[in-house]
Design an enzyme around this catalytic site. Structure first.
Site, PDB file in Angstrom:
ATOM      1  N   ARG A 292      -0.061   5.651  19.606  1.00  0.00           N
ATOM      2  CA  ARG A 292      -0.421   4.249  19.342  1.00  0.00           C
ATOM      3  C   ARG A 292       0.666   3.588  18.507  1.00  0.00           C
ATOM      4  NH1 ARG A 292      -2.087   3.926  14.110  1.00  0.00           N
ATOM      5  NH2 ARG A 292      -2.803   1.788  14.341  1.00  0.00           N
TER       6      ARG A 292
ATOM      7  N   ARG B 199       3.154   5.921  16.493  1.00  0.00           N
ATOM      8  CA  ARG B 199       2.638   7.166  15.923  1.00  0.00           C
ATOM      9  C   ARG B 199       2.144   8.082  17.042  1.00  0.00           C
ATOM     10  NH1 ARG B 199       2.868   5.762  10.650  1.00  0.00           N
ATOM     11  NH2 ARG B 199       1.882   3.811  10.002  1.00  0.00           N
TER      12      ARG B 199
ATOM     13  N   SER C 151       0.797  -1.224   0.000  1.00  0.00           N
ATOM     14  CA  SER C 151       0.000   0.000   0.000  1.00  0.00           C
ATOM     15  C   SER C 151       0.835   1.283   0.000  1.00  0.00           C
ATOM     16  CB  SER C 151      -0.936  -0.075   1.200  1.00  0.00           C
ATOM     17  OG  SER C 151      -1.881   0.929   1.140  1.00  0.00           O
TER      18      SER C 151
END
Ligand code: G16
Length: 550
Positions: free
Chosen positions: A503, A512, A68
């Site tokens: 998190r 992050r 991705s």
């Protein structure tokens, strides 16, 4: 009853040994890490996909090889369940166990255990459809995956090089073929036809759209967008950029939806093409995320992210439901994550029910299924709209009492065809946004003015072990390491409209940190200070604190 073809599994598994020093985890979007380390994982996922299909009575399972938005050297694999949604969560654990079996014997034992505990009838047929994005490591990884299929005699259909959402579409189309819920023709042409015909119906009679610039992230979306453009013709002129799918190192590099979102600026390659007022959008590496943007009259960059898309489309759907005379019968709701800008949550919750869930499409998708029409978007541009089966029946059976009601119902029905019901889909979402802009006669400016974003900053922190960070409350609060959340709360309390959370990523080996506050400088400062706390927690050397701002 037949048994597992152990000798075939053994012979092929021996060709794909697990690297002894690595541990793999089925995370936010499947397995994802350096492509060069993933051969054994691919083989084992091939076997697992076959078993999942057998367990579901031979229904077709999807396998997508992609990383991705990640850098080109990464790769990954995710499994798709029969209705086109993400793999059922309980099987993620099985995937992780199989991927980490130390050697062939341990792998065979893990497979036998899975067959036993899940009561899988191995005599059932197994069917899989698989695809990959344009990453250079793709062909080799596909070969390992195919060995996995061969090991347990999967009937495998190769969908070639295509986008993640098209693969999800194919899975649902194959499994519903010939039924009353038939989702569409099970081919890429079927997908293109379905989307483009619905789009043309929805914009019939509207003034011609000015051309839209599409940044394809130098990924597989370039191919699909070019194909879609041919189907759309003059109804929506697309100007495709960053289409160099074979240029080494180009994928997601200084372009694409993730770059735009995290850098809060347009891809440098578009600099000379973006004129004030010109609409543009960016796809990510597998075309399941979408970011819109434009330059205002002072040539300032204005970003229209997943939150702005949610606000635009949810209001449009809500208005259509009312205009159709279905208000009160069809409940529209929104699903967001902690990354949703506070400005968007305030705007949306004043109008519609809003829920916050953990990051990851699977969480949003399931929460959205609880509404009659569930709109879900992550701020990073990943999202779609789900119509429940009962809602589809209501649309079909509704007796409009005025021509305006009839038009509104028709629009809703066409939207159910335009919007990919299986997963977030950048191209489908792009057409949906264009429909709303055409109906509302909005430029980027009017759309952007729906609400004002609070300034925000997203930061990644490279730490020794991201697994020490554990969260609760839809990832808005840390429960571990002990005491850190209290210190974050104390700091956040010092900032006007401050909010921050930490998190661990499920797709990259980082933690992050997100922060927002009344002013840009304050949001940056808050993010940086929380990132510093996170890094210190892991006992790092302050002088070399490797905090990278994105
Ligand atoms: C994947 C997931 C998204 C998630 C993103 C980042 O996106 O499908 O739901 O928001 O990863 O996740 P994390 O912060 O856990 O790394 P994609 O587009 O990379 O498949």
């Amino acid at each position: 009853m037949s048994s597992l073809p152990v000798s075939s599994i053994r012979a092929l598994a021996d060709l794909h040994p697990k690297p002894s020093n690595l541990r793999f985890q089925y995370g936010t979007a499947g397995f994802r890490t350096l492509g060069s380390t993933l051969e054994s994982v691919m083989f084992r996922v091939g076997v697992l996909a076959g078993l999942r299909s057998k367990k579901l009575d031979g229904k077709t399972i999807g396998v997508m090889v992609t990383a991705s938005h990640n850098p080109e050297a990464d790769n990954g694999v995710k499994l798709v369940d029969p209705r086109g949604e993400m793999l059922e969560a309980s099987w993620e654990g099985h995937a992780t166990v199989l991927a980490n079996a130390a050697d062939t014997d341990a792998f065979i034992e893990a497979v036998e255990n899975l067959v036993k505990t899940m009561k899988i009838d191995v005599s059932k047929p197994s069917r899989v459809v698989y695809a990959r994005d344009t990453r250079p490591s793709g062909p080799q990884l596909i070969a390992s995956l195919e060995d996995g299929f061969q090991a347990i005699n999967v009937e495998a259909r190769n969908a070639g090089v295509t986008t993640t959402p098209i693969l999800h579409y194919l899975v649902r189309a194959i499994n519903t073929k010939g039924t009353k819920d038939a989702y569409g023709e099970d081919s890429e042409e079927g997908y293109m036809n379905k989307l483009s015909s619905a789009f043309k119906k929805l914009i019939a009679g509207k003034p011609a759209s000015p051309p839209l610039i599409v940044d394809c992230a130098n990924g597989v979306g370039a191919q699909a967008a070019a194909e879609l453009s041919a189907y759309l013709g003059e109804t929506l002129p697309l100007i495709l950029h960053n289409t160099a799918t074979t240029a080494p190192g180009a994928l997601n590099n200084a372009c694409g939806a993730d770059f735009v979102k995290t850098q809060q600026k347009p891809p440098p390659s578009l600099a000379s093409h973006l004129k004030p007022g010109q609409r543009a959008c960016s796809l990510d590496g597998d075309a399941d995320r979408l970011m819109y943007y434009y330059l205002d009259e002072r040539s300032q960059f204005r970003m229209l992210d997943g939150d702005k898309i949610a606000a635009l489309v949810a209001a449009f759907i809500g208005d259509l439901v009312k205009a159709a005379g279905l208000d009160g019968q069809v409940r529209v709701g929104i699903v967001q994550t902690a990354y949703a800008n506070g400005g968007s949550t305030k705007y949306l919750s004043e109008r519609l029910p809003v829920r916050c869930v953990s990051t990851g499409v699977k969480h949003l998708h399931h929460a959205a299924e609880h509404y009659d029409i569930g709109v879900y978007f992550e701020a990073n541009g990943h999202g779609t709209v789900l119509f429940s089966p009962e809602t589809l029946t209501k649309f079909a059976e509704h007796q409009p009492s005025t021509p305006a009601q009839s038009t509104a119902v028709n629009h809703l029905v066409n939207l159910t065809q335009l919007i990919n019901q299986t997963v977030g889909d950048a191209l489908s979402d792009m057409l949906f946004v264009e429909v709303v802009l055409a109906h509302k006669s909005y430029s980027g400016f009017e759309w952007d003015s729906l609400y004002v974003d609070l300034p925000n900053r997203l930061v990644k922190v490279v730490v020794a072990d991201r697994n020490i960070f554990k969260t609760t409350d839809a990832e808005r609060r840390l429960v571990s390491p002990p005491g850190l959340q209290a210190r974050i709360d104390e700091l956040v309390g010092k900032y006007d409209s401050g909010r921050a959370f930490v998190r661990p990523s499920g797709t990259e080996d980082v933690v992050r940190v997100y922060a927002e506050a009344r002013g840009k400088a304050q949001a940056d400062e808050l993010a940086f200070r929380v990132a510093g706390m996170v890094y210190d927690e892991t006992g790092g050397d302050l002088a070399q604190r490797p905090v990278e701002f994105l």
